[in-house]
Structure formats: structure tokens, C-alpha cells
Design an enzyme around this catalytic site. Structure first.
Site, PDB file in Angstrom:
ATOM      1  N   LYS A  77     -10.126   1.445  -2.752  1.00 55.84           N
ATOM      2  CA  LYS A  77     -10.370   1.052  -1.362  1.00 55.84           C
ATOM      3  C   LYS A  77     -11.817   1.342  -0.976  1.00 55.84           C
ATOM      4  CE  LYS A  77      -8.044   1.457   3.126  1.00 55.84           C
ATOM      5  NZ  LYS A  77      -6.899   2.131   3.783  1.00 55.84           N
ATOM      6  N   CYS A  96      -5.927  -2.963   2.733  1.00 59.88           N
ATOM      7  CA  CYS A  96      -5.696  -2.643   4.138  1.00 59.88           C
ATOM      8  C   CYS A  96      -6.933  -2.797   5.015  1.00 59.88           C
ATOM      9  CB  CYS A  96      -5.096  -1.237   4.247  1.00 59.88           C
ATOM     10  SG  CYS A  96      -4.242  -0.942   5.824  1.00 59.88           S
ATOM     11  N   GLU A 135       0.839  -1.195   0.000  1.00 56.73           N
ATOM     12  CA  GLU A 135       0.000   0.000   0.000  1.00 56.73           C
ATOM     13  C   GLU A 135       0.875   1.246   0.000  1.00 56.73           C
ATOM     14  OE1 GLU A 135      -3.923   1.792   2.291  1.00 56.73           O
ATOM     15  OE2 GLU A 135      -2.539   0.557   3.447  1.00 56.73           O
TER      16      GLU A 135
END
Length: 277
Positions: free
Chosen positions: A114, A155, A44
Site C-alpha cells: 500500500k 483502499c 483488504e
């Protein structure tokens, strides 16, 4: 379908100089290819520091911009599938945390934004609010890797079991999460969340962190491969390094046959459903 392949997870060190970050990533990708990797994944925010104050400055359009140019060239030059970690994306004056995937011809294969933004407040630990700058993505994204269906998350998405479940229901055998857990949540949650997603869904899970630094947001590191049995097969430390794992897809089939939980789900009582397109 490919039954055995070598994966490389690149835990690269990230600084404030975008050009140096990209050059370093390109060097490590070349090294991963020399190590026999057919699928390579970056962490990331591999081209920029992680933090809301940096997203505007480092944001680029997709597929144009220096980061996509580097990723496309690296995938093509080394004839690999390349999961380009994440970097800040800008489109129509909106900012996203975006993962791109490139095929061995250097063409953009997939783009995932995301979905769950990292907005947390842990007294005495960490306070962070991605939604101050970023917009959330709204689409599940998969790609085909030589007959293997792969699902993408980033994440904080790792915490949401419904997303992983939907990917399994779509036929995924591998989930990839570029991620940068911190020094508060990383030691307790990083490994166990990956093992939970792998075990619950009988899939491989890759999670790729940046290397730890001592400035600003400090990443936990410990990039990891977890198999469908919930076993950690490879794990990095916290410095810059490449970890390799030889993935045996027959494990997915065998474990699903031995413990057929998806055939036994009581969908007459409960279910996990996808509402977006």
C-alpha cells in the site's frame, strides 16, 4: 489476449481467528471456481481484523507463512489467478499492508505494498492513522493475466488519481483495489471514486471489501465492478457474498477509440510522470 473472462470478487467475513479466516477464504475461493471464475480476488485484510492494534500480531513474511501457503495452494488446486486481497506483512521489522497475486501454478506473480497510508481525522466521523504502525510501499506493481495488464492498488490508493493514470499510461486495462472503506466515507465516496478512476482512464476497476461486521472498524462492504464507461456492472450488498462479472475487454478498446482522450492529452502543457523505478 483473452477477450472475455469471468471474475469473482469475494466479500468475505473476517473475525479475530486467523485460521478460521483462512479456512473461510479457501472455501469461498473453491466456490468461486465452481462458479466459473478464472480470476478471483479477496478483500483488504482478509486474514485479520483491520486496525493498527492488529497489524503487529497478524503480520507474516512473504512468501512464507500460513496466509501465503493457503493462497498458493488455492491458486494451484483450482488453476486460477488469485489476487490475495491484503494482509499485514513483516520484513526487517517493518510492517506493510500487502497484496499478493498468485498464478495457476501457485507461484507468486506480484507483490504490492500500500503506497498511500490511511491517515485521516474527520470530526464526528472517524480518526485513523495507519502510519503509527505501517510503512508505505514505493513501487507501482502490474501483472499479466493472459495478456491483460493489471495494475494494483489498496483502499486509500483509490483516492489518488495519479496512480491510476500511471497504470493507464503503462497499458493497463484493469485496476484492482482490495479496500475496506468505513461507514463514514463508504456511503459517499466508495462508488464514485471507482467510477471516476474507471471513467478517467477507460479501464475496468474492481474493488473488494470485507463483509460488514459490527465490531471495531466497520467496513462498508459493497464490493464492485465498474466498466470503462464508468458504469457499475455488479455490486454486492454488505453481507458475505461472491459477486461474478463476465468481463469483455473489447469495451476498453472500443471506448478508447470512440473517445480518444489519451491521444488528445496536452502533454506539451501538462503530464503525469513516474519518478520511482
Amino acid at each position: 489476449m483473452m477477450k472475455l473472462f469471468r471474475a469473482a470478487l469475494i466479500q468475505s467475513r473476517v473475525g479475530k481467528d486467523r485460521t478460521k479466516n483462512l479456512e473461510n477464504a479457501a472455501r469461498l475461493i473453491a466456490e468461486a471456481k465452481k462458479g466459473g471464475a478464472q480470476l478471483v480476488a479477496l478483500p483488504e485484510c482478509f486474514n485479520s481484523p483491520y486496525g493498527t492494534k492488529f497489524f503487529n500480531e497478524y503480520a507474516e513474511p512473504v512468501p512464507n507463512g500460513p496466509t501465503c501457503e493457503m493462497l498458493s495452494k488455492a491458486a494451484r488446486d483450482h488453476s486460477i489467478y488469485l489476487v490475495g486481497g491484503t494482509f499485514p506483512e513483516v520484513e526487517n521489522n517493518k510492517f506493510y499492508n500487502t497484496c499478493t497475486v498468485w498464478n495457476p501454478e501457485g507461484k507468486l506473480l506480484a507483490k504490492y505494498r500500500k503506497m498511500h497510508l490511511f491517515d485521516i481525522d474527520i470530526p464526528g466521523g472517524i480518526t485513523f492513522k495507519e502510519s503509527d504502525v505501517l510503512h508505505a510501499g514505493n513501487e507501482l506493481v502490474t501483472f499479466d493475466f493472459e495478456g491483460i495488464k493489471v495494475g494494483l492498488g489498496i483502499c486509500y490508493d483509490l483516492r489518488f488519481e495519479e496512480l491510476a493514470k500511471l497504470y493507464r499510461l503503462q497499458g493497463c486495462e484493469l485496476l484492482i483495489y482490495p479496500g475496506a472503506f468505513n461507514m463514514t466515507t463508504g456511503p459517499i465516496h466508495w462508488e464514485i471514486l471507482q467510477r471516476a478512476r474507471a471513467l478517467d482512464n477507460q479501464v475496468y476497476v474492481f474493488a473488494i471489501s470485507p463483509a460488514r461486521n459490527e465490531q471495531g472498524y466497520i467496513a462498508w462492504g459493497h464490493s464492485q465492478v465498474t466498466d470503462p464507461w464508468g458504469k457499475v456492472t455488479t455490486q454486492a450488498g454488505h453481507e458475505e457474498e461472491i459477486i461474478y462479472d463476465d468481463i469483455q475487454l473489447e469495451k476498453c478498446h472500443n471506448i478508447r477509440e470512440q473517445i480518444p482522450i489519451f491521444k488528445q492529452r496536452r502533454t506539451d502543457i501538462y503530464d503525469t510522470i513516474k519518478k520511482c523505478k
